[in-house]
Design a protein around this motif. Structure first.
Motif, PDB file in Angstrom:
ATOM      1  N   GLN A   7       0.969  -1.073   0.105  1.00  0.00           N
ATOM      2  CA  GLN A   7      -0.126   0.007   0.056  1.00  0.00           C
ATOM      3  C   GLN A   7       0.784   1.254  -0.099  1.00  0.00           C
ATOM      4  N   VAL A   8       0.597   2.209  -0.846  1.00  0.00           N
ATOM      5  CA  VAL A   8       1.323   3.391  -1.083  1.00  0.00           C
ATOM      6  C   VAL A   8       1.206   4.473   0.120  1.00  0.00           C
ATOM      7  N   GLN A   9       2.302   4.880   0.743  1.00  0.00           N
ATOM      8  CA  GLN A   9       1.942   5.793   1.799  1.00  0.00           C
ATOM      9  C   GLN A   9       2.955   6.976   1.454  1.00  0.00           C
ATOM     10  N   LEU A  10       2.433   8.104   2.087  1.00  0.00           N
ATOM     11  CA  LEU A  10       3.297   9.440   1.977  1.00  0.00           C
ATOM     12  C   LEU A  10       3.701   9.668   3.438  1.00  0.00           C
ATOM     13  N   VAL A  11       5.106   9.687   3.709  1.00  0.00           N
ATOM     14  CA  VAL A  11       5.311   9.948   5.069  1.00  0.00           C
ATOM     15  C   VAL A  11       6.055  11.242   5.073  1.00  0.00           C
ATOM     16  N   GLU A  12       5.543  12.067   6.259  1.00  0.00           N
ATOM     17  CA  GLU A  12       5.792  13.404   6.442  1.00  0.00           C
ATOM     18  C   GLU A  12       6.747  13.519   7.742  1.00  0.00           C
ATOM     19  N   SER A  13       7.542  14.246   7.706  1.00  0.00           N
ATOM     20  CA  SER A  13       8.085  14.575   8.858  1.00  0.00           C
ATOM     21  C   SER A  13       8.726  15.966   9.064  1.00  0.00           C
ATOM     22  N   GLY A  14       8.895  16.409  10.263  1.00  0.00           N
ATOM     23  CA  GLY A  14       9.585  17.607  10.676  1.00  0.00           C
ATOM     24  C   GLY A  14       8.929  18.616  11.104  1.00  0.00           C
ATOM     25  N   GLY A  15       7.311  18.415  11.563  1.00  0.00           N
ATOM     26  CA  GLY A  15       6.606  19.566  12.214  1.00  0.00           C
ATOM     27  C   GLY A  15       6.783  19.681  13.587  1.00  0.00           C
ATOM     28  N   GLY A  16       6.193  20.631  14.132  1.00  0.00           N
ATOM     29  CA  GLY A  16       6.707  20.758  15.546  1.00  0.00           C
ATOM     30  C   GLY A  16       5.992  22.559  15.958  1.00  0.00           C
ATOM     31  N   LEU A  17       6.386  22.913  17.064  1.00  0.00           N
ATOM     32  CA  LEU A  17       6.252  24.150  17.713  1.00  0.00           C
ATOM     33  C   LEU A  17       7.294  25.039  17.605  1.00  0.00           C
TER      34      LEU A  17
ATOM     35  N   SER B  34       9.775  17.448   5.644  1.00  0.00           N
ATOM     36  CA  SER B  34      10.018  16.402   4.393  1.00  0.00           C
ATOM     37  C   SER B  34       9.082  15.296   3.991  1.00  0.00           C
ATOM     38  N   CYS B  35       8.958  15.003   2.976  1.00  0.00           N
ATOM     39  CA  CYS B  35       7.853  13.761   2.601  1.00  0.00           C
ATOM     40  C   CYS B  35       8.749  12.765   1.479  1.00  0.00           C
ATOM     41  N   ALA B  36       8.212  11.801   2.017  1.00  0.00           N
ATOM     42  CA  ALA B  36       8.862  10.394   1.163  1.00  0.00           C
ATOM     43  C   ALA B  36       7.733   9.386   0.929  1.00  0.00           C
ATOM     44  N   GLN B  37       7.817   8.860  -0.123  1.00  0.00           N
ATOM     45  CA  GLN B  37       6.904   7.695  -0.530  1.00  0.00           C
ATOM     46  C   GLN B  37       7.539   6.336   0.090  1.00  0.00           C
ATOM     47  N   SER B  38       6.845   5.542   0.582  1.00  0.00           N
ATOM     48  CA  SER B  38       7.006   4.337   1.025  1.00  0.00           C
ATOM     49  C   SER B  38       5.955   3.209   0.576  1.00  0.00           C
ATOM     50  N   GLY B  39       6.176   2.126   0.289  1.00  0.00           N
ATOM     51  CA  GLY B  39       5.337   0.746   0.342  1.00  0.00           C
ATOM     52  C   GLY B  39       4.610   0.711  -0.839  1.00  0.00           C
ATOM     53  N   SER B  40       5.499   0.935  -2.258  1.00  0.00           N
ATOM     54  CA  SER B  40       4.465   0.706  -3.436  1.00  0.00           C
ATOM     55  C   SER B  40       5.602   0.445  -4.375  1.00  0.00           C
TER      56      SER B  40
ATOM     57  N   ARG C 286       0.303   9.900  -9.094  1.00  0.00           N
ATOM     58  CA  ARG C 286       0.877   8.775  -9.932  1.00  0.00           C
ATOM     59  C   ARG C 286       1.222   9.453 -11.347  1.00  0.00           C
ATOM     60  N   TRP C 287       0.138  10.367 -11.937  1.00  0.00           N
ATOM     61  CA  TRP C 287       0.264  10.475 -13.277  1.00  0.00           C
ATOM     62  C   TRP C 287       0.300  12.222 -13.427  1.00  0.00           C
TER      63      TRP C 287
END
Length: 123
Positions: free
Chosen positions: A1-11, A21-27, A99-100
């Motif tokens: 299953q395709v996922q977009l994984v985000e990181s880096g938020g905060g206060l 940052s955003c990266a794709q995983s699992g496809s 995807r397109w």
């Protein structure tokens, strides 16, 4: 299953910086990460910064000169450097991909969304 994984938020305090940052995983197929959107309570989701497949960028007027979107073609990630943050930047930030499609806008996002990362800027 395709996922977009985000990181880096905060206060952060007003005037501070964050990097998302955003990266794709699992496809088995590769998504084109198109940009970052944000949604504050009571507001519609809006495109903050977009980046086309070829690297052309576009920004919301409210963030021009403060935010920079970039793509790492080797790591297949898209990052959003946010400087001079203001309390009005407070929102959930979402990574968007397709995807397109080669680019996106507020009214025409890609089909895939990350789960979102909270950015809170204190005054």
């Amino acid at each position: 299953q395709v996922q977009l994984v985000e990181s880096g938020g905060g206060l952060v305090p007003a005037g501070g910086s964050l990097r998302l940052s955003c990266a794709q995983s699992g496809s088995t197929f590769t998504l084109n990460i198109l940009g970052w959107y944000r949604q504050a309570p009571g507001n519609r989701r809006e495109l903050v910064a977009g980046i086309s497949r070829g690297g052309l960028t576009n920004y919301a007027e409210s963030v021009k000169g403060r935010f920079t979107i970039s793509r790492d073609y080797v790591k297949k990630t898209v990052s959003l450097q946010m400087n001079s943050l203001k309390p009005e930047d407070t929102a959930i930030y979402y990574c968007n991909a397709d995807r397109w499609k080669g680019s996106a806008s507020t009214s025409s996002p890609g089909a895939y969304w990350g789960r979102g990362t909270q950015v809170t800027v204190s005054s």
